[in-house]
Design a protein around this motif. Sequence first.
Motif, PDB file in Angstrom:
ATOM      1  N   ASP A   1       0.829  -1.208   0.000  1.00  0.00           N
ATOM      2  CA  ASP A   1       0.000   0.000   0.000  1.00  0.00           C
ATOM      3  C   ASP A   1       0.864   1.258   0.000  1.00  0.00           C
ATOM      4  O   ASP A   1       0.544   2.242  -0.678  1.00  0.00           O
ATOM      5  N   LEU A   2       1.941   1.238   0.771  1.00  0.00           N
ATOM      6  CA  LEU A   2       2.827   2.403   0.827  1.00  0.00           C
ATOM      7  C   LEU A   2       3.444   2.677  -0.530  1.00  0.00           C
ATOM      8  O   LEU A   2       3.703   3.843  -0.877  1.00  0.00           O
ATOM      9  N   LEU A   3       3.677   1.632  -1.317  1.00  0.00           N
ATOM     10  CA  LEU A   3       4.194   1.814  -2.680  1.00  0.00           C
ATOM     11  C   LEU A   3       3.086   2.242  -3.638  1.00  0.00           C
ATOM     12  O   LEU A   3       3.223   3.240  -4.355  1.00  0.00           O
ATOM     13  N   ASP A   4       1.999   1.498  -3.657  1.00  0.00           N
ATOM     14  CA  ASP A   4       0.938   1.744  -4.648  1.00  0.00           C
ATOM     15  C   ASP A   4       0.324   3.125  -4.486  1.00  0.00           C
ATOM     16  O   ASP A   4      -0.005   3.792  -5.491  1.00  0.00           O
ATOM     17  N   GLU A   5       0.150   3.566  -3.246  1.00  0.00           N
ATOM     18  CA  GLU A   5      -0.597   4.798  -3.012  1.00  0.00           C
ATOM     19  C   GLU A   5       0.277   6.050  -3.069  1.00  0.00           C
ATOM     20  O   GLU A   5      -0.188   7.143  -2.746  1.00  0.00           O
TER      21      GLU A   5
ATOM     22  N   LEU B   1      10.335  10.380  -2.731  1.00  0.00           N
ATOM     23  CA  LEU B   1       9.621   9.190  -3.191  1.00  0.00           C
ATOM     24  C   LEU B   1      10.603   8.059  -3.506  1.00  0.00           C
ATOM     25  O   LEU B   1      10.343   6.897  -3.174  1.00  0.00           O
ATOM     26  N   THR B   2      11.709   8.403  -4.137  1.00  0.00           N
ATOM     27  CA  THR B   2      12.719   7.394  -4.461  1.00  0.00           C
ATOM     28  C   THR B   2      13.304   6.791  -3.191  1.00  0.00           C
ATOM     29  O   THR B   2      13.506   5.566  -3.099  1.00  0.00           O
ATOM     30  N   MET B   3      13.578   7.632  -2.200  1.00  0.00           N
ATOM     31  CA  MET B   3      14.120   7.133  -0.932  1.00  0.00           C
ATOM     32  C   MET B   3      13.139   6.167  -0.274  1.00  0.00           C
ATOM     33  O   MET B   3      13.534   5.117   0.260  1.00  0.00           O
ATOM     34  N   GLN B   4      11.848   6.493  -0.312  1.00  0.00           N
ATOM     35  CA  GLN B   4      10.862   5.591   0.291  1.00  0.00           C
ATOM     36  C   GLN B   4      10.734   4.301  -0.516  1.00  0.00           C
ATOM     37  O   GLN B   4      10.654   3.201   0.059  1.00  0.00           O
ATOM     38  N   ARG B   5      10.721   4.403  -1.841  1.00  0.00           N
ATOM     39  CA  ARG B   5      10.649   3.181  -2.656  1.00  0.00           C
ATOM     40  C   ARG B   5      11.834   2.264  -2.367  1.00  0.00           C
ATOM     41  O   ARG B   5      11.673   1.048  -2.208  1.00  0.00           O
TER      42      ARG B   5
ATOM     43  N   PHE C   1       1.952   5.372   7.074  1.00  0.00           N
ATOM     44  CA  PHE C   1       1.492   4.093   7.597  1.00  0.00           C
ATOM     45  C   PHE C   1       0.354   4.283   8.591  1.00  0.00           C
ATOM     46  O   PHE C   1      -0.698   3.616   8.513  1.00  0.00           O
ATOM     47  N   PHE C   2       0.533   5.195   9.545  1.00  0.00           N
ATOM     48  CA  PHE C   2      -0.505   5.456  10.540  1.00  0.00           C
ATOM     49  C   PHE C   2      -1.820   5.837   9.874  1.00  0.00           C
ATOM     50  O   PHE C   2      -2.892   5.366  10.263  1.00  0.00           O
ATOM     51  N   THR C   3      -1.751   6.703   8.893  1.00  0.00           N
ATOM     52  CA  THR C   3      -2.962   7.188   8.233  1.00  0.00           C
ATOM     53  C   THR C   3      -3.701   6.040   7.560  1.00  0.00           C
ATOM     54  O   THR C   3      -4.942   5.962   7.616  1.00  0.00           O
ATOM     55  N   LYS C   4      -2.986   5.128   6.939  1.00  0.00           N
ATOM     56  CA  LYS C   4      -3.632   4.001   6.266  1.00  0.00           C
ATOM     57  C   LYS C   4      -4.319   3.079   7.281  1.00  0.00           C
ATOM     58  O   LYS C   4      -5.426   2.575   7.024  1.00  0.00           O
ATOM     59  N   VAL C   5      -3.657   2.871   8.424  1.00  0.00           N
ATOM     60  CA  VAL C   5      -4.289   2.048   9.463  1.00  0.00           C
ATOM     61  C   VAL C   5      -5.540   2.742   9.990  1.00  0.00           C
ATOM     62  O   VAL C   5      -6.597   2.107  10.155  1.00  0.00           O
ATOM     63  N   LEU C   6      -5.460   4.031  10.250  1.00  0.00           N
ATOM     64  CA  LEU C   6      -6.633   4.762  10.757  1.00  0.00           C
ATOM     65  C   LEU C   6      -7.763   4.742   9.739  1.00  0.00           C
ATOM     66  O   LEU C   6      -8.940   4.683  10.102  1.00  0.00           O
TER      67      LEU C   6
ATOM     68  N   PHE D   1      -9.487   9.150   4.494  1.00  0.00           N
ATOM     69  CA  PHE D   1      -8.483   9.367   3.450  1.00  0.00           C
ATOM     70  C   PHE D   1      -7.320   8.418   3.702  1.00  0.00           C
ATOM     71  O   PHE D   1      -7.166   7.873   4.797  1.00  0.00           O
ATOM     72  N   ARG D   2      -6.480   8.240   2.691  1.00  0.00           N
ATOM     73  CA  ARG D   2      -5.387   7.271   2.762  1.00  0.00           C
ATOM     74  C   ARG D   2      -4.014   7.905   2.934  1.00  0.00           C
ATOM     75  O   ARG D   2      -3.077   7.230   3.364  1.00  0.00           O
ATOM     76  N   GLU D   3      -3.869   9.153   2.563  1.00  0.00           N
ATOM     77  CA  GLU D   3      -2.571   9.821   2.649  1.00  0.00           C
ATOM     78  C   GLU D   3      -2.700  11.116   3.448  1.00  0.00           C
ATOM     79  O   GLU D   3      -3.657  11.877   3.236  1.00  0.00           O
ATOM     80  N   PRO D   4      -1.742  11.398   4.340  1.00  0.00           N
ATOM     81  CA  PRO D   4      -1.869  12.605   5.173  1.00  0.00           C
ATOM     82  C   PRO D   4      -1.386  13.886   4.502  1.00  0.00           C
ATOM     83  O   PRO D   4      -1.851  14.966   4.855  1.00  0.00           O
TER      84      PRO D   4
END
Length: 840
Positions: free
Chosen positions: A217-221, A233-237, A562-567, A575-578
Amino acid sequence: MSANEPILPERYDPAQIEGRWQAVWQERSAFHAEPVSRDGQTPELPDEDKAYVAEMLPYPSGEIHMGHVKNYTMGDALAHFRRRNGARVFHPMGYDAFGLPAENAAIRTGVHPAISTRENIARIREQLKGLGFAIDWDTELSTADPGYYRWTQWLFLRFWEKGLAERRDASVNWCPEDQTVLANEQVVDGRCDRCGSEIEPRQLTQWFLRITDYAQDLLDEMDLLEDWPERVLTMQRNWIGRSEGARVVFIADDDETEIPVFTTRPDTLFGATFFLLAPEHPLIDDLVDGRPEAAAVAEYVRASGRLDALERGAPDKPKTGAFTGRYVTNPVNGEQLPIWVADYVLMDYGTGAVMAVPAHDQRDFEFAAAHDLPVRQVIGSDGEGAADEAWAGEGTLINSGFLDGLDIPAAKEAITAHLAREGMGETAIDYRLRDWLISRQRYWGAPIPIIHCPDCGEVPVADEDLPVVLPDIDDYVPQGQSPLAAAEDWVNVECPMCGEPARRETDTMDTFVDSSWYLFRYTAPRYTEGPFERDIVDYWFPIDQYIGGVEHAVLHLLYARFFTKVLNDLDLVGFREPFARLFTQGMIYRDGAKMSKSRGNVVAPDDIVSRFGADTLRLYVLFMGPAADDIEWNDQGVEGQRRFLDRAWRLVSGQPAGPLVERPGLDQLGDDVAARGLVRKAEATIAKVSEDVGERFSFHTAIAALQELVNLATKGTSEGVLGTPEGVVASRYASQVTTSLLFPFAPHVACEMWEALGGEDLWRHAWPEADADHLVSESVTIAVQVNGKLRGTFEAATDASDAAIEAEALELPKVVAARAEGEVRKVIVVPGRLVNIVIA
């Protein structure tokens, strides 16, 4: 006031005006935001443009530094810009008050962290207010307030109920200086990112949040992130690190112990000739227990722990290892493979175990050469392979039984299907990302709301009994276990389920848990029925602009996502992204290095404010250069911005008293070239500043445009060309535009000058819009060439005829001189750009 009396004092004195305007803004609640839940009252949700602007909150471990000033000034400028462009703006502030920074500061000073944190917050608040930041102070919060961490604990329990918080044994990163465990993301080059100490591996029972469940989810979204730096974004990927391959199970020589391997090259399985474990692998102790190799293996593991991941994985590092004396069975051919421990194998990737294929992996090839292990080629190009290095190219399978003759993709598919049929493997996706270790063996943090009962196991503290308040203890210096363990009266409790004696969890939570949801709490800082109100959070989120350092790319920013997706999955937010938009600012250096007290190169913000005023400092940190770049501090640059404010002050002071004037039309200015030029410049400056602030985050070029406008208006006044009635109107209008556009960067002096010009409440005044008619230039610069060489330029009316342009060009002094030496054979006019004259 008489007509000839200046509308401002002769001298610009920030000490006389900045405090006054700060008091005015506070008295009038100038930056009060709605809708926000205040005192338990739920407001109505307006239907209008909104802008939630936030900067990463500070650690209250001392005073603010220049990096804070730059960060918060950018956010403040943008908040003012959005507010005056009609948006309902929310711009809050808080303090990341728990954790190592605050606790270590308290240990250094000998002051209890609760006291030192409270004092530091008061000092930071004073500094931020002194810089005139447009913050809704009613929503201020501290993550160390029980009213806040009550809901941090409540959220932890929701994660626990969902199976996303769990306690388990694991090899962890231990900081010997801070005496606590660190998450992988907090280890940089093998060292603690706080104190710089070398990290030691330890096997401990710890609490984790299962962020790996959300890796995909962290990648797709990331597609939902409207405007994030590609670098982040590259660092997170890369940190999440998705790989496709197979999970293969090897059985140890006791015929019981299963050791799984993740590999992206299952096609090379017939080429495996030995087996490797990372030094941190949890099975090592059991594998060597009672064996003659145990001492050597233990020493090798200890030595590996002193190296960071980069050192261990360096291509030129000798390939060292320790043989365990044990073997595993290759599931495809039954061969016995010796098990070695090798430091270039990392627990952070795959399973921490590797099937070594030296013919097709260069590191395995070098290891085999160093330890006299066999090499078997299973892929060759035209049946041949390299003999002196690993073959990593394409080819067909050889020496691989039923895979012989297949190409690599077909071999991968065939071997994976075979393993699945035999129950020895399956297709798998692996991530470099590891679960988030949140246990901290420190005092100053939010207690984990779990009770350990010998009979009932892990028992959650009931919601109505939250918060589990951090006890007031005197000895909070870390000693290898949590200082809370010594607080027996606090630790010893009855089990909520069976009533028998039990013990509280004594680890506290990583401070990044606190900061993963603080932006939600801003919208309801005193709300007691939950962590926030769903409708209000859904109104303000996702955040329109978030600003902070790139160093948090795989820490706070990843955790907050991550927190936002769990909430969202818990139906607590819609929403999925903060963060819709993210900006990462550069650092401020001095003498070629990051500002640091130990280096003696710190410039204290208070010193600059005392000498030059808050507005000068705000202007300078924005004018230093591109906001995303690292920039060198320059004392002369500060003085330059103060001189600019002095010039703007004198420009406004020289205007006649009276109300604000409307934009003068071109017909109103007649043929007054200077007046028309100044008004056009003012309109161009409006367009430039609006674009630079609103779209480009280019504050330095916006301020440069303002300086050009002030210079032109000042020059016109000093040269007397603005002394006509039309010039006076143009000068006053340019003064108004200057003041209005200056406000986001230097709000105190701008409000003072605006009031002198007859305006009120500049922070509520609509942002100016450039008039399109005034942006059309009345003239163009024409370059004149003779035989291809530039001989001069001149200004021509945009509607001038080709004949008029040609005539003007021929009369330029250098052209006249060239004509005296030959005959004009041809004149070519390129409308609006160029005249090319051919002379022979």
